[in-house]
Write an enzyme that holds these catalytic residues in place. Sequence first.
Site, PDB file in Angstrom:
ATOM      1  N   GLN A 169      58.466   3.666  58.722  1.00  0.00           N
ATOM      2  CA  GLN A 169      59.426   2.583  58.546  1.00  0.00           C
ATOM      3  C   GLN A 169      59.976   2.140  59.898  1.00  0.00           C
ATOM      4  O   GLN A 169      60.176   0.944  60.135  1.00  0.00           O
ATOM      5  CB  GLN A 169      60.574   3.041  57.622  1.00  0.00           C
ATOM      6  CG  GLN A 169      61.531   1.924  57.216  1.00  0.00           C
ATOM      7  CD  GLN A 169      60.885   0.877  56.321  1.00  0.00           C
ATOM      8  OE1 GLN A 169      59.995   1.196  55.537  1.00  0.00           O
ATOM      9  NE2 GLN A 169      61.312  -0.368  56.442  1.00  0.00           N
TER      10      GLN A 169
ATOM     11  N   ALA B  73      63.633  -3.007  55.711  1.00  0.00           N
ATOM     12  CA  ALA B  73      64.733  -2.054  55.877  1.00  0.00           C
ATOM     13  C   ALA B  73      64.634  -1.386  57.233  1.00  0.00           C
ATOM     14  O   ALA B  73      63.537  -1.169  57.751  1.00  0.00           O
ATOM     15  CB  ALA B  73      64.668  -1.001  54.781  1.00  0.00           C
TER      16      ALA B  73
ATOM     17  N   HIS C 152      61.573   3.404  50.036  1.00  0.00           N
ATOM     18  CA  HIS C 152      60.229   3.987  50.029  1.00  0.00           C
ATOM     19  C   HIS C 152      60.226   5.399  50.625  1.00  0.00           C
ATOM     20  O   HIS C 152      59.369   6.204  50.285  1.00  0.00           O
ATOM     21  CB  HIS C 152      59.248   3.072  50.763  1.00  0.00           C
ATOM     22  CG  HIS C 152      58.910   1.840  49.973  1.00  0.00           C
ATOM     23  ND1 HIS C 152      57.976   1.838  48.969  1.00  0.00           N
ATOM     24  CD2 HIS C 152      59.410   0.581  50.009  1.00  0.00           C
ATOM     25  CE1 HIS C 152      57.888   0.621  48.426  1.00  0.00           C
ATOM     26  NE2 HIS C 152      58.756  -0.164  49.052  1.00  0.00           N
TER      27      HIS C 152
ATOM     28  N   ASP D  68      55.656  -0.362  45.186  1.00  0.00           N
ATOM     29  CA  ASP D  68      55.408  -1.801  45.109  1.00  0.00           C
ATOM     30  C   ASP D  68      54.140  -2.003  44.292  1.00  0.00           C
ATOM     31  O   ASP D  68      53.139  -1.316  44.514  1.00  0.00           O
ATOM     32  CB  ASP D  68      55.223  -2.392  46.512  1.00  0.00           C
ATOM     33  CG  ASP D  68      56.486  -2.317  47.354  1.00  0.00           C
ATOM     34  OD1 ASP D  68      57.589  -2.328  46.773  1.00  0.00           O
ATOM     35  OD2 ASP D  68      56.368  -2.246  48.591  1.00  0.00           O
TER      36      ASP D  68
ATOM     37  N   GLU E 265      62.678  -9.294  44.805  1.00  0.00           N
ATOM     38  CA  GLU E 265      61.402  -8.577  44.956  1.00  0.00           C
ATOM     39  C   GLU E 265      60.929  -8.086  43.586  1.00  0.00           C
ATOM     40  O   GLU E 265      61.157  -6.927  43.231  1.00  0.00           O
ATOM     41  CB  GLU E 265      61.550  -7.374  45.904  1.00  0.00           C
ATOM     42  CG  GLU E 265      61.804  -7.754  47.358  1.00  0.00           C
ATOM     43  CD  GLU E 265      61.601  -6.569  48.318  1.00  0.00           C
ATOM     44  OE1 GLU E 265      61.250  -5.469  47.850  1.00  0.00           O
ATOM     45  OE2 GLU E 265      61.793  -6.769  49.534  1.00  0.00           O
TER      46      GLU E 265
ATOM     47  N   HIS F 192      58.987  -4.617  43.478  1.00  0.00           N
ATOM     48  CA  HIS F 192      59.490  -3.326  43.954  1.00  0.00           C
ATOM     49  C   HIS F 192      60.144  -2.555  42.800  1.00  0.00           C
ATOM     50  O   HIS F 192      61.235  -2.892  42.349  1.00  0.00           O
ATOM     51  CB  HIS F 192      60.492  -3.543  45.099  1.00  0.00           C
ATOM     52  CG  HIS F 192      61.084  -2.280  45.652  1.00  0.00           C
ATOM     53  ND1 HIS F 192      60.736  -1.749  46.879  1.00  0.00           N
ATOM     54  CD2 HIS F 192      62.010  -1.429  45.142  1.00  0.00           C
ATOM     55  CE1 HIS F 192      61.423  -0.643  47.108  1.00  0.00           C
ATOM     56  NE2 HIS F 192      62.204  -0.428  46.058  1.00  0.00           N
TER      57      HIS F 192
HETATM   58 ZN    ZN Z   1      59.084  -2.069  48.187  1.00  0.00          ZN
END
Ligand code: ZN
Length: 354
Positions: free
Chosen positions: A241, A262, A269, A276, A325, A328
């Site tokens: 990330q 993020a 995640h 996702d 989203e 997600h």
């Molecule tokens: Zn996601």
Amino acid sequence: MVKSNLIISLTILTLIFLLSGCNFSKQQPEESPPPDSSEEHESEVDDEQSEEITGESNEKEEFITLPEEGLQKGDEGEAVRILQEFLNELGYSIAITEQFDQETIWALTDFQLQQDDNMEVTGLYDQQTKDSLELVTVGDIEIKPGSALSYEKNASLDEETVELANPYEILALVNKKHALPADYIPDDLVVPDVRFTFVEDNPKKQMRKIAANALEELFAAIDEEDLDLFAQSGYRSYETQDNLYTSYVTTYGEEEANMFSAKPGESEHQSGLSMDVTSPDVDYRLITDFGDTEEGKWLQQNAADYGFIIRYPLGKEEITEYQYEPWHLRYVGIQAAKEIMEQGITLEEYLGEN
Ligand SMILES: [Zn+2]
């Protein structure tokens, strides 16, 4: 001789008298008991028995009888108080607040972390946890309160962000104000047996076991409808990330990058509870049009039955601080998922953190 015979005879007679006298005095109460002596005797026995029963039940009542119903974050009342008292009996020293608060979640999480691999670490009070807690009372399990997870309050990372002290709980709020610890790697990551948009091995196929099992059930159900759902991206480490976010900031600038990516620690995640998903109708992309596909609509209607929510809904951007989203999914457990999806709210609102 005669004299000595006489002495022997007298001695025998004396013995017979004494023996029969003994018998007599022993037998007398049985042969002619006082009118109420048998009642007294019975009541004595009753007292003895009831003392025994009371003694036994006192021993059992050292441990409180646990509530039958499941409990989780936000619940309050008598059942929560009983659970808190029980946890204190085990050696936890949590405040009796009658609220399923962070201390209660910590004690349950610490307890669950000390069980074998079959125990789901959730921070919830569920049937599996209840059964194991009861095994402690009969001495089948020994625990050391606080040895798997020490109790801490969320620490401030900066003015508006805290670091979660308990990243294990299923209802952990992970967002731009609540970050996972940089070193948090779930220890029960597995690859769910579902369709992915790619075939090669990749860490992003993983989810925590409880979420992976639920995702498999969700896919089995959507397959029954002849729909084409594909998994795309699940677990993502702090480092991954970090690299992703840095590259987005380089390309789009920080402000724009923050709308869709993020910062490290702030991605769900990393929790291993998110996946996702996408479908052929949107060319396997993660775009808002996915919400209008048959697969997207099915998820909106049915994901909660498997414990998943659409984490960043349309119209809630100010609360979630993310754009819509529809792809997600976040695992929160069936009870919370149903309440969240039926009420059309966000996890922030559900937890009173908006
Ligand atoms: Zn996601």
